[in-house]
Design an enzyme around this catalytic site. Structure first.
Site, mmCIF file in Angstrom:
data_model
loop_
_atom_site.group_PDB
_atom_site.id
_atom_site.type_symbol
_atom_site.label_atom_id
_atom_site.label_comp_id
_atom_site.label_asym_id
_atom_site.label_seq_id
_atom_site.Cartn_x
_atom_site.Cartn_y
_atom_site.Cartn_z
ATOM 1 C CG ASP A 211 17.538 -12.221 -25.434
ATOM 2 O OD1 ASP A 211 18.079 -13.222 -25.931
ATOM 3 O OD2 ASP A 211 17.591 -11.932 -24.229
HETATM 4 N N1 URA Z 1 21.904 -10.953 -22.366
HETATM 5 C C1 URA Z 1 20.567 -11.148 -22.478
HETATM 6 O O1 URA Z 1 19.915 -11.579 -21.549
HETATM 7 N N2 URA Z 1 20.002 -10.879 -23.662
HETATM 8 C C2 URA Z 1 20.678 -10.367 -24.709
HETATM 9 O O2 URA Z 1 20.075 -10.107 -25.752
HETATM 10 C C3 URA Z 1 22.052 -10.156 -24.579
HETATM 11 C C4 URA Z 1 22.652 -10.457 -23.391
#
Ligand code: URA
Length: 236
Positions: A105
């Site tokens: 993310d």
């Molecule tokens: N899980 C999440 O919620 N975000 C990420 O970036 C990676 C794993």
């Protein structure tokens, strides 16, 4: 396999195709010690010795780059208006076809593998291959012990998706800092798993892929090539 010389020279990112053609026509490129002047001449980049202006031309079929992604950077090859992980790759490592093997993310930090090897990316991302991704999460509140057990069985998300079994381990006294190991990578997976267990992720960092941990000497935004040995460790 033999390929056109201008294509070989342009494939590594240091030159465009037209620059490569000019270099060859200008007599600046040698193959096995012989100056070649036709850009469509063929050479084998793996076995032929290619030099440009007398310097060895390093050919790598694929590259595998470990990047320490900072917050605010998008895990994509292109995203208008955003800084992407590809924007952080320095010119000497940049080449056509690079992409992040798996997404973090925008607000997640840590280990992103950038490569141009689609088969390798597929292998390490496929849940069937069981390559473990290791995350450190800061939680707004502890996940109770009985909810943590659900991680081992497979958390069911709010939309009904049943996650593969995952591991969770508390790293501090109040249980707000946890290590989570996943074998899949659904959208916002850890955030949604924590939410399904009554908590909330306030910060998330990917610390390892397979048996390869993020190089601690890489500051956020920095990257480096993996050695062949390190690449293999991702598969372990
Ligand atoms: N899980 C999440 O919620 N975000 C990420 O970036 C990676 C794993």
């Amino acid at each position: 396999m033999k390929e056109r010389l201008d294509k070989i020279l342009a494939s590594q990112g240091a030159f465009s195709r037209s620059e490569a053609r000019q270099l060859v026509r200008g007599g600046r490129v040698q193959v096995n010690g012989v100056t070649v002047r036709a850009a469509d001449e063929k050479a084998d980049p793996q076995s032929d010795q290619i030099t440009v202006d007398g310097k060895a031309f390093t050919y790598r079929k694929y590259v595998y780059i470990m990047l320490n992604k900072p917050q605010g950077v998008v895990s994509a090859s292109e995203s208008p208006g955003d800084v992407t992980v590809i924007d952080l790759i320095p010119p000497e490592l940049k080449r056509p076809g690079l992409f992040p093997a798996g997404r973090l993310d925008k607000d997640t930090t840590g280990f992103v593998l950038v490569t141009d090897d689609g088969a390798f990316a597929h292998e390490i991302l496929s849940p069937k291959k069981h390559v473990e991704k290791n995350y450190i999460a800061l939680l707004a509140r502890r996940i109770p012990a009985e909810e943590q057990k659900r991680f081992e069985q497979g958390v069911t998300l709010a939309d009904g998706y049943e996650c593969l079994p995952a591991a969770i381990r508390e790293m501090n006294d109040d249980g707000t800092l946890v290590e989570i190991k996943l074998r899949e990578g659904k959208y916002h997976q850890i955030k949604r798993m924590a939410a399904a267990c009554g908590s909330h992720v306030t910060a998330l960092h990917r610390a390892a892929m397979g048996a390869l941990t993020l190089d601690e000497t890489l500051a956020p935004g920095e990257c480096r090539l993996l050695t062949e040995e390190e690449k293999q460790k991702i598969r372990e």
